[in-house]
Structures are given as structure tokens and as C-alpha cells.
Design an enzyme around this catalytic site. Structure first.
Site, PDB file in Angstrom:
ATOM      1  CG  MET A 179       4.799  -8.163  16.942  1.00  0.00           C
ATOM      2  SD  MET A 179       3.740  -6.736  17.110  1.00  0.00           S
ATOM      3  CE  MET A 179       2.120  -7.486  16.974  1.00  0.00           C
ATOM      4  CG  HIS A 195      15.475 -11.222  13.632  1.00  0.00           C
ATOM      5  ND1 HIS A 195      15.421  -9.922  14.043  1.00  0.00           N
ATOM      6  CD2 HIS A 195      15.507 -11.972  14.764  1.00  0.00           C
ATOM      7  CE1 HIS A 195      15.437  -9.888  15.382  1.00  0.00           C
ATOM      8  NE2 HIS A 195      15.476 -11.111  15.825  1.00  0.00           N
ATOM      9  N   GLY A 242       6.028   4.082  27.887  1.00  0.00           N
ATOM     10  CA  GLY A 242       6.415   2.714  27.535  1.00  0.00           C
ATOM     11  C   GLY A 242       7.920   2.556  27.542  1.00  0.00           C
ATOM     12  CG  HIS A 275      43.754 -12.958  22.982  1.00  0.00           C
ATOM     13  ND1 HIS A 275      43.024 -12.567  24.085  1.00  0.00           N
ATOM     14  CD2 HIS A 275      44.973 -12.347  23.088  1.00  0.00           C
ATOM     15  CE1 HIS A 275      43.777 -11.776  24.841  1.00  0.00           C
ATOM     16  NE2 HIS A 275      44.959 -11.623  24.254  1.00  0.00           N
ATOM     17  N   GLY A 331       1.996  -7.133   8.575  1.00  0.00           N
ATOM     18  CA  GLY A 331       2.719  -6.571   9.722  1.00  0.00           C
ATOM     19  C   GLY A 331       1.848  -6.044  10.839  1.00  0.00           C
ATOM     20  CE  LYS A 382      -1.059   0.053   4.969  1.00  0.00           C
ATOM     21  NZ  LYS A 382       0.083   0.847   5.396  1.00  0.00           N
TER      22      LYS A 382
END
Ligand code: NAI
Length: 466
Positions: free
Chosen positions: A318, A321, A182, A444, A146, A36
């Protein structure tokens, strides 16, 4: 077949959808992908993972110059930044990558269709674009539309002062005061960007910890580190009302049950995302949804056997990957192959500084399952490469389970945790034991030596830690 009839039509061109489309084309199917938006790549490439990592990189470089350069013997007087340039770099990166998807589509003969798709029957989509409506038919469909940010009822997004991650990534100026509702991954990543660039940042989080899905050691460690960097946190707090006057927002917040007012110029609402499953006409063709989540079986089949769904639309984390792996797998499944996704080995990464990266079981999960476990935890302070880099904040924690002490979880906080965690993907996939990792010959000096050392610590044979 006509140009409106395909073997497989993928709806959505994010990391799930575009990977599914390409793999399906490689397997010989005639494929179309309907998107879209104007560009391909979905949330991740356009308004998510990619632009956020670009701004995180620019702001981290600035912050390093400001706070760390001198300690490294580099003198630069009063480092400053050009926010417009940071934003245009970000846009260039996005443009390059979305064009990359378009050229992969072309190379694989995938028909990209711009428009909004809706089922009008079980095998037919109506696609609405600026040029009008058209009908597309297919034998199989892959839903990969999604997710979208969840708004708070009293704070609808205007993407200028009340922003989701999309608006927060496209601000014209660095806000003086940024309020973030959040303290999940979006909250802490974008708080980091603007805190580094000089905003006064406050995070309001409902729970008693941030980044709650991660191992407690990462949640606690990141909280401590981000506080030290200057971000203010109100935990066990909930925004309940808002007064918005142009660029001044007053939030009424219940902080541990006491009402307080906090002020900002921009509010980022990052309280989670929800599947973008509405408007596709799914219920009308009997594709079952549960609270917006598309119900699928182990082969990503919905309740209509020829319609598959992947990514943020279905159950599970969500993550881009995870969606890509499901996209690859679903194309192979449609081709009759026996392909599956290993959900035990999905890395979860927070791109703050230090970074947080987790895979497999957290210690709490392993204990709640009554697994017989050993835990190894080493600090980067004992790692020679981290010392050379003058960046020793953080740790590697490993969890081994069962009589053979198979690796079942790894949790890293530190520089480059996002890169380090990927060795654990292979180790968990291949059921590697802590002993096998502890006795592998690692280069190393590298940060990866801390993984070997943590496995050794769990087995009480680490050489470099006490
Ligand atoms: P999230 O689920 O990670 O965090 C949301 C946070 O908001 C939680 O801690 C929750 O307790 C809190 N919360 C919910 N309602 C609240 C309220 N009314 N007041 C205060 N706090 C409240 O969701 P987020 O950060 O929005 O991310 C969405 C999705 O995007 C996640 O699934 C994430 O995995 C994905 N993502 C992944 C990234 C990465 O891999 N680095 C980057 C960005 C997003």
C-alpha cells in the site's frame, strides 16, 4: 456527450486516481474524477505521506537543534518549538499540494465531482453529495478509493485520544505519554515525531521485530537507533483490553505472555490498513472481492471488463508511488497501449532518522529462493560526506545475484536513504550489474559513494573499506 456521460470515470483522487485521470485526459479521453472528500489528493496528500513528512521535518529540525547543533559548532540556548505553527505549516503544505491537483485537473479539462459514488448498474454510478443525488455514466471506470486504517475491536477510533494516523497528525497538543500499537512504518514515523517533541513514547508490537517487511539489517538497526532516541519498545506483545477515562488510557498488554498494564494519554493504533472497497456496490454488479481486496488481472481489469482497479484496493504494497504507477499504466492500457508496472523495483521508505529504504529482494528472500547471491555491506562511517555532516549512523547493503551479479536488492539505513534508494530503481529496472555500479564514476564527496562502495564490497574490490 452530456455532462453526465464520460469515457472514463475515476473514483478516488489519491495518487492513484488523480494520476490515472490526468494521463487518461492527456490521451484524449473525456474524464471525470469523483471524490467524497472536500479536497483532492486522497489519503497521501491530505492525511498521510505529505502531512507526516511535514511534521517529521519540523520535529527533526528541532531535535537537531537540541541534540546535534552544539556538536556542529552552533550555539542556541534552549531551543523550543511552537506546535501550532508546525501544524499550520503542515496545513499550508497540504493546501498548496491539493490545490495543485485541482489546477492540474482544470488544465487537463477533467471534471471533478464531489460526492460519494456507488454503482447502480454496470455502467452507471449514483453520486451522493450535499446537493443531493445524481447519476453519472461512463464507458470505463477506474476504482482508486484506496484504504483506511484498521481499528482494534476494543479501541474504536475517536481521533482525539484513540487515534489512527489521521488523528495523530492533527493532535492539538503534544501528548505527555503516547502509546503506539503497531511497530510498522506509521507506528515508527509518528512515534519519532512525538518522541522528538517530548512525549514519552511506547511502541507495542506483536512480532519480535519492527518494520518487518524490510531487510533484517534495517529492522534491527532502526530498533536500536530508535531505542537510543528514547522510545520504549515492547516486542512480542499484544494489547488485549483498554480502559479509557478521558485522556487517560490503560492498556492491558500481553508482553511475552505476561499481562501488564501500560498507561498513556493518547493511543495511536497503527496495525495496518484495509482496502476501502465497501459501499461502492461492487458485489451487486459482480465485481469480485477477496477479503475486501478487488481482484484484478495483469491489466488491472476486475471481473467486469470495463471496470479497472488500482492502488491500495488491489494486491501489493500500500504505497502512494505504486498506486501512481498503476494509475498511469491503467490509463494507457485503456488507450490500447502495452504498458506495465515493474513490481520488482518498488522502493519502500521509512522517514525516521536515520531513514530506512529498501528495494527488491531482502537477503532472507534471496536466500529462501536459493539464489546464488553475493552481499556487500558498508557503513556510512567510512563515507567522507557522512563524516562532514557528522551523521554517520547506518549502512548500505546490496545484493547481487546470478553469474553476472545483477543488482536484485538494496537496503539503506541512514540520512537521506529516501533519496539514495532511487538510483537503485533505475539500476534494477535496467538490470544493472554490481560491477557496472562499482565501476561508475560517482561524485565526491557524496553519500552515493557508499552505494558504489557496497557493490565493490560484494565483489571484493572495495577500495575504502576493509
Ligand atoms: P504495517 O503493516 O506497516 O505495520 C503494522 C504493524 O502492526 C505490524 O508490524 C504488525 O505486526 C503490528 N500489529 C498488528 N496487529 C497488532 C496488535 N494487535 N498488537 C500489536 N501489534 C500489531 O501498517 P501501518 O504502519 O499501519 O501502515 C499501513 C500502510 O500504510 C502500510 O502498508 C504502509 O506501507 C503504508 N504507509 C507507508 C508509508 C511510507 O511509505 N513511508 C508511511 C505510512 C504508511
Amino acid at each position: 456527450m452530456s455532462d453526465t456521460k464520460f469515457d472514463i470515470v475515476v473514483i478516488g483522487s489519491g495518487p492513484g486516481g488523480y494520476v490515472a485521470a490526468i494521463r487518461a485526459a492527456q490521451l484524449g479521453f473525456k474524464v471525470a474524477c469523483i471524490e467524497k472528500e472536500k479536497t483532492l489528493g486522497g489519503t497521501c496528500l491530505n492525511v498521510g505521506c505529505i502531512p507526516s513528512k511535514s511534521l517529521l521535518h519540523s520535529s527533526e529540525s528541532y531535535s537537531w537543534l537540541k541534540h546535534e547543533a552544539e556538536q556542529n559548532g552552533i550555539l542556541c540556548q534552549k531551543p523550543s518549538f511552537d506546535f501550532d505553527k508546525m501544524q499550520s505549516n503542515k496545513e499550508e503544505v497540504v493546501k498548496g499540494l491539493t490545490q495543485g491537483v485541482a489546477s492540474l485537473f482544470k488544465h487537463n479539462n477533467i471534471t471533478a465531482i464531489q460526492g460519494k459514488a456507488k454503482f447502480v448498474s454496470t455502467h452507471m454510478l449514483e453520486v451522493t453529495s450535499k446537493d443531493g443525488k445524481s447519476i453519472i455514466e461512463a464507458t470505463n471506470f477506474i476504482l482508486a478509493t484506496g484504504s483506511e486504517p484498521i481499528p482494534l475491536p476494543f479501541l474504536p477510533f475517536d481521533e482525539k485520544t484513540i487515534v489512527s494516523s489521521t488523528g495523530a497528525l492533527a493532535l492539538k497538543n503534544v501528548p505527555k505519554k503516547l502509546l503506539v500499537i503497531g511497530g510498522g512504518v506509521i507506528g515508527v514515523e509518528l512515534a519519532s515525531v512525538y518522541n522528538r517533541l517530548g512525549s514519552e513514547v511506547t511502541i507495542i508490537e506483536m512480532l519480535d521485530q519492527i518494520c518487518a517487511g524490510m531487510d533484517d539489517a534495517i529492522s534491527k538497526g532502526l530498533l536500536q537507533s530508535l531505542k537510543k532516541q528514547g522510545i520504549t519498545f515492547h516486542l512480542k506483545s499484544k494489547a488485549t483490553e483498554a480502559k479509557v477515562k478521558k485522556e487517560k488510557i490503560q492498556l492491558k498488554v500481553l508482553i511475552e505472555d505476561k499481562s501488564q498494564t501500560v498507561e498513556g494519554n493518547v493511543v495511536l493504533v497503527a496495525v495496518g490498513r484495509r482496502p476501502y472497497s465497501f459501499g461502492l456496490g461492487l458485489e451487486e454488479i459482480n465485481v469480485k472481492l477477496e477479503k475486501g481486496v478487488v481482484v484484478v488481472d495483469n491489466n488491472f481489469r476486475t471481473t467486469q471488463k470495463h471496470i479497472f482497479a488500482i492502488g491500495d484496493l488491489i494486491d501489493g504494497p500500500m504505497l502512494a508511488h505504486k498506486a501512481s504507477e498503476e494509475g498511469y499504466a491503467v490509463a494507457e492500457i485503456i488507450a490500447g497501449k502495452n504498458t506495465a508496472v515493474n513490481y520488482l523495483a518498488i522502493p519502500n521508505i521509512i522517514y525516521t532518522h536515520p531513514e530506512g529504504a529498501s528495494i527488491g529482494l531482502t537477503e532472507k528472500e534471496a536466500r529462501s529462493k536459493n539464489l546464488d547471491i553475493v552481499v556487500g555491506n558498508v557503513s556510512f562511517r567510512g563515507n567522507s560526506r557522512a563524516r562532514c555532516n557528522l551523521d554517520t549512523e547506518g549502512f548500505v547493503k546490496v545484493i547481487g545475484a546470478g553469474p553476472k551479479r545483477h543488482l536484485v536488492g538494496m537496503h539503506i539505513m541512514g540520512a537521506q536513504a529516501s533519496e539514495l534508494i532511487n538510483s537503485a530503481v533505475v539500476a534494477i529496472e535496467k538490470q544493472t550489474t554490481l560491477h557496472e555500479i562499482a565501476t561508475s564514476l560517482i561524485g565526491h564527496p557524496t553519500l552515493s559513494e557508499s552505494i558504489k562502495e557496497a557493490c565493490g564490497a560484494a565483489l571484493k574490490c572495495a577500495v575504502h573499506s576493509l
